[in-house]
Design an enzyme around this catalytic site. Sequence first.
Site, PDB file in Angstrom:
ATOM      1  N   SER A   1     -10.756  -0.150  -0.791  1.00 26.94           N
ATOM      2  CA  SER A   1      -9.488  -0.563  -0.199  1.00 26.94           C
ATOM      3  C   SER A   1      -9.481  -0.340   1.324  1.00 26.94           C
ATOM      4  CB  SER A   1      -8.357   0.183  -0.916  1.00 26.94           C
ATOM      5  OG  SER A   1      -7.133  -0.400  -0.648  1.00 26.94           O
TER       6      SER A   1
ATOM      7  N   ASP B   1      -7.951  -4.532  -6.001  1.00 27.09           N
ATOM      8  CA  ASP B   1      -8.224  -3.273  -5.281  1.00 27.09           C
ATOM      9  C   ASP B   1      -9.182  -2.339  -6.051  1.00 27.09           C
ATOM     10  OD1 ASP B   1      -6.307  -1.796  -2.906  1.00 27.09           O
ATOM     11  OD2 ASP B   1      -7.626  -0.519  -4.107  1.00 27.09           O
TER      12      ASP B   1
END
Lengths: 340, 333
Positions: free
Chosen positions: B102, B221
Amino acid sequence: MNKIRILLIVCFMLFPFLSFSQDFVESKISGSEINEIYTSVYNAKNKKEKTALTELLAEKFIEKEQYSEAEDIYKDLLGANPSKKKRFEYYLKIGDIAVLEKNYALALDYYGKAKSLYKKNVMVNSKMGDVFLMSNLYNLAERSFLEVLSVDKNYRYAKKRLGDTYFQRGLYSKALSYYEQINNAEDDKELIINMVASYRNISETDKALALVREYLSKNNAAEIFFLSGLLHSDKKNYDLAEEDFLMSIKLDENNFTPSIYLASIYYDAGKYKQAKFYADKAYLLNSSYAATDLLNAKISYKMKRIYDARRYAHNAFIKAKTPFMKERAQQLIAYLQEIK
Amino acid sequence: MIRTNRLFINHLDFLTLKSIIILISVFFLCIQTSFASSVFDFDEEEFTINSMWNRVLELPKEKAPKIALVLGGGGARGFSHIGVFNVLQAEQVPVDLVVGTSIGSIVGAFYCAGMPMSKAEELAKNFTWKSVSDISATSMLSMLFTENLLSNEKIETFLNENIGDLRFDQLQIPMVCVATDLNTGERVLLRDGSVSFAARASATLPGIFKPVEYRQRYLVDGGLSENVPVNIAKLFDPDIIIAVAVSADISKNSTDNVFETLMQSIYIQGKALDGENLRQADIIIRPEVGEISAIDMAGAYGTIEKGFIAAKKAVKQIKIAIINKTLEKYLIE
């Protein structure tokens, strides 16, 4: 000591009708100056003069580190119903004595009483900030010094101590933001030392060097030359570092630390004879560190004195106080054992 | 708010001074603290570490231990990675591999592409959701009615503008981005092709942004499968793994709206994953950013100093680990 206290209370209560035994008090306090002040207290013409002389007596006791005597006097003065301003002053004094005696809880108690009289007073808030800082209560220290600065934004001491508060918390940039506001910082050695450490911690070596240069252009101080040596070492300017460490040693010959750092620089530069000289000098000044033996072992190895190297490495292992130092000594012993 | 603070301060003045006095009394009864310190105080461990560190820095690459840096996910909190890089650069700690999830992928991409951290700081200062996605009050509202997820394609544009449209093999330091396959839950390692695309996929918040299509997979993610991807770093067999965890403090996170509740759910899941992963790291750096919301980009810049402070505290431990992993003969010869 309680007798002195009782006598002073009685003296204040019954003044000017009472006289008391001067001999008794004289036997309890030392120094002719104190005795003279005491006589003056005894002979004072009015209460105002007696109070002023008693305050002076307390100051003298503090000078002579007879803190409990001084504290008793201030407590007696408080018992004589003084003005608000005087009460504030005596509370501060008792707080200061408690700080000198490292009784921070008592200090805070009295500073608290003073603060209840003048909430915004910069002096009491600074003193409370100091106690909080000494007690590692950083948030409270920060609040106290910020309170001082909210009343007087140019209060030098509060800026410095607020910087110290952040410095001790490891907030170096924030510490510097206050240190840098202080005028004539270059004349304050303690401040310079903290600023240099802060700059070093945020990797602003050039700013730190500029600061020490400015200080050293006007003063000579072994500590600052040593710091300058460290900064030059950080920048790998070993010749300049050598000069500064040598200067620091010249100014304070009995100091272990610059000698061991200088030995290390010589070792890194391959100047083993000089390294040995300063490592030995450091050893003579303080033989308790495993680090000195470890360095001596490496220097001896480089000078092909394997027997000496092994001996030093063993000494390092024995003296090592942390797992890392033990591990390093152990690794070196193992390596040296393999050499024939 | 100001009124509350004032009330608190007054309350503190009158009622807690006594408690503080008691606290200080106990503190000084329990601890003998020395306040005396001097420039000449000798820390033999620090001295030895630094003198050996100079040797480590002179070693050729093949003789030095291999170090992997793992950068965890955490949205705005992850800008503290910049502060960590500032310290590692200043202390010349070599990094041989970066593994990011991320925001860790985004900041990792800055570093691995050779971007000066001063520029990264500037980007953090001006970073907004708008600059990297279609997020806005209107688009969020429209998302609720139309069920169409938003796009985060702008992350790619943002990265291309700032580091260039680089492929992984063009990076100065090798890097791996971690994403999650939305259909299988598997972790997916991205280490070839476009860096910007990989970082975007790694930072695609599920439920808000459209999954990114990649080789017949739909990626979201990486935080869903490996929020602090120490496990991934281990696959590359480094000598030392340094992990930077920027996890949320779930007890302090707000759950006042749908978005924050969604974030809280992710944090709860991530917490369990992080614990397992972090146990395998040699050194853990934990910037004190737990109270900052992942979506609060206004707080992003402030986290840099927190990362700096946390990394500074870990430097000694890092140097010790590196020295201890270096062969003695390399240190003395």
